[in-house]
Design an enzyme around this catalytic site. Sequence first.
Site, mmCIF file in Angstrom:
data_model
loop_
_atom_site.group_PDB
_atom_site.id
_atom_site.type_symbol
_atom_site.label_atom_id
_atom_site.label_comp_id
_atom_site.label_asym_id
_atom_site.label_seq_id
_atom_site.Cartn_x
_atom_site.Cartn_y
_atom_site.Cartn_z
ATOM 1 N N GLU A 263 -1.694 -6.343 -8.940
ATOM 2 C CA GLU A 263 -1.954 -7.668 -8.389
ATOM 3 C C GLU A 263 -3.423 -7.765 -7.964
ATOM 4 O O GLU A 263 -3.778 -7.379 -6.837
ATOM 5 C CB GLU A 263 -1.071 -7.918 -7.163
ATOM 6 C CG GLU A 263 0.415 -7.902 -7.458
ATOM 7 C CD GLU A 263 1.200 -8.774 -6.472
ATOM 8 O OE1 GLU A 263 1.920 -9.656 -6.933
ATOM 9 O OE2 GLU A 263 1.060 -8.579 -5.247
ATOM 10 N N GLY B 152 4.728 -14.896 -6.512
ATOM 11 C CA GLY B 152 4.705 -15.398 -5.142
ATOM 12 C C GLY B 152 5.086 -16.869 -5.098
ATOM 13 O O GLY B 152 6.269 -17.227 -5.166
ATOM 14 N N GLY B 153 4.090 -17.730 -5.008
ATOM 15 C CA GLY B 153 4.300 -19.170 -4.846
ATOM 16 C C GLY B 153 5.357 -19.773 -5.765
ATOM 17 O O GLY B 153 6.227 -20.534 -5.314
ATOM 18 N N GLY C 38 -2.468 -16.295 -5.296
ATOM 19 C CA GLY C 38 -2.479 -17.607 -4.651
ATOM 20 C C GLY C 38 -3.694 -18.456 -4.982
ATOM 21 O O GLY C 38 -3.909 -19.490 -4.357
ATOM 22 N N HIS D 136 1.779 -4.192 -0.315
ATOM 23 C CA HIS D 136 1.241 -5.467 -0.812
ATOM 24 C C HIS D 136 -0.163 -5.644 -0.246
ATOM 25 O O HIS D 136 -0.429 -5.279 0.895
ATOM 26 C CB HIS D 136 2.152 -6.630 -0.394
ATOM 27 C CG HIS D 136 1.786 -7.892 -1.116
ATOM 28 N ND1 HIS D 136 0.729 -8.678 -0.715
ATOM 29 C CD2 HIS D 136 2.313 -8.493 -2.213
ATOM 30 C CE1 HIS D 136 0.626 -9.706 -1.558
ATOM 31 N NE2 HIS D 136 1.579 -9.620 -2.471
ATOM 32 N N SER E 290 -0.796 -15.535 -9.356
ATOM 33 C CA SER E 290 -0.788 -16.871 -9.976
ATOM 34 C C SER E 290 0.035 -16.940 -11.269
ATOM 35 O O SER E 290 -0.334 -17.626 -12.226
ATOM 36 C CB SER E 290 -2.219 -17.374 -10.202
ATOM 37 O OG SER E 290 -2.882 -17.514 -8.953
ATOM 38 N N ASN F 77 8.551 -12.693 -4.812
ATOM 39 C CA ASN F 77 8.184 -12.280 -3.450
ATOM 40 C C ASN F 77 8.001 -13.558 -2.632
ATOM 41 O O ASN F 77 7.017 -14.276 -2.818
ATOM 42 C CB ASN F 77 6.883 -11.458 -3.511
ATOM 43 C CG ASN F 77 6.308 -11.172 -2.138
ATOM 44 O OD1 ASN F 77 6.970 -11.386 -1.111
ATOM 45 N ND2 ASN F 77 5.076 -10.697 -2.098
ATOM 46 N N TRP F 78 8.934 -13.810 -1.771
ATOM 47 C CA TRP F 78 8.888 -15.063 -0.997
ATOM 48 C C TRP F 78 7.834 -15.028 0.114
ATOM 49 O O TRP F 78 7.569 -16.035 0.734
ATOM 50 C CB TRP F 78 10.267 -15.353 -0.382
ATOM 51 C CG TRP F 78 11.239 -15.965 -1.337
ATOM 52 C CD1 TRP F 78 11.042 -16.233 -2.659
ATOM 53 C CD2 TRP F 78 12.574 -16.408 -1.034
ATOM 54 N NE1 TRP F 78 12.164 -16.807 -3.198
ATOM 55 C CE2 TRP F 78 13.120 -16.918 -2.228
ATOM 56 C CE3 TRP F 78 13.363 -16.394 0.123
ATOM 57 C CZ2 TRP F 78 14.420 -17.443 -2.289
ATOM 58 C CZ3 TRP F 78 14.649 -16.907 0.066
ATOM 59 C CH2 TRP F 78 15.181 -17.427 -1.133
ATOM 60 N N LYS F 79 7.301 -13.838 0.388
ATOM 61 C CA LYS F 79 6.344 -13.676 1.498
ATOM 62 C C LYS F 79 6.962 -14.256 2.776
ATOM 63 O O LYS F 79 8.175 -14.187 2.938
ATOM 64 C CB LYS F 79 5.001 -14.327 1.140
ATOM 65 C CG LYS F 79 4.488 -13.833 -0.232
ATOM 66 C CD LYS F 79 3.062 -14.172 -0.513
ATOM 67 C CE LYS F 79 2.673 -13.575 -1.863
ATOM 68 N NZ LYS F 79 1.270 -13.752 -2.188
ATOM 69 N N GLU G 224 -1.634 -8.090 0.947
ATOM 70 C CA GLU G 224 -1.705 -8.847 2.220
ATOM 71 C C GLU G 224 -1.470 -7.912 3.404
ATOM 72 O O GLU G 224 -2.077 -8.059 4.456
ATOM 73 C CB GLU G 224 -0.693 -9.999 2.184
ATOM 74 C CG GLU G 224 -1.202 -11.138 1.295
ATOM 75 C CD GLU G 224 -0.128 -11.911 0.572
ATOM 76 O OE1 GLU G 224 1.061 -11.838 0.944
ATOM 77 O OE2 GLU G 224 -0.485 -12.612 -0.405
#
Length: 248
Positions: free
Chosen positions: A165, A232-233, A171, A93, A211, A9-11, A95
């Site tokens: 998640e 993610g990251g 993150g 998600h 993470s 997921n590149w966000k 966020e």
Amino acid sequence: MRKTLIAGNWKMNFTVTEAESFFKSFKIQKKEGVELLFCPPFTDIPITRFFLERSSILWGAQNVYPEDNGAFTGEISAPMLKDLGCSYVICGHSERRQILGESDELVARKVKAVLSHDMIPILCVGETGEERKEGQTEERIGSEIRTALFELSKEEAAKVVIAYEPIWAIGSGKAATPEGAEEIAVFIRKTVKETAGKKASEEVRILYGGSVNGDNMSHFLKQKDIDGALIGGASLKPETMIDIYSKA
Ligand code: 13P
């Protein structure tokens, strides 16, 4: 047999130029039984398709609006994503739930819209650090899942991918323990069984996200009820995604 899914997921990261340079250095050896998926921002979907359409790698979106068309300024519909070759769409998600106020009911409509257009929803669920401390994890996740699956047939429910998640792990560099994530995955399967029956509970794929990196990834995948990861990251670095995929 549930197929392993490794999803990035590149966000809200990468311009088209940056996405192009990512894919120019992204080369993998195809593995049987493991699906690899990228969910870039909407604006990067065409360039992602350009690079991936002759490969086994899939692409999808990070969000959708649950109507097919109409006066919904700024929104993107499921038929638009299907037309761009998307196979999966992330729904709910944390966020979006936290920053944009998405309710369980809106997320449920998104899940339904994605399935109606022959794509697979990745339903995100998870508790905050506070809810975890208060012992409310199961209550929160249970209601997110029940609301999302309520309007679905058993066959539809079986297709949904559920990503656990924990919000405190996203993150933060502090992933859940593999055993802790497995415990929740077992609870998720139990909730799906109560809502959509035994068959759906055995077929639903469950991902862990929060993470995840090249070092901890294989510990999560060893868990009986965890079928993949939502990353993610670490998905923004080609070498890390290659490493993660090769270990899956
Ligand atoms: P990180 O891997 O950066 O913790 O993000 C997880 C996530 O939110 C994926 O959807």
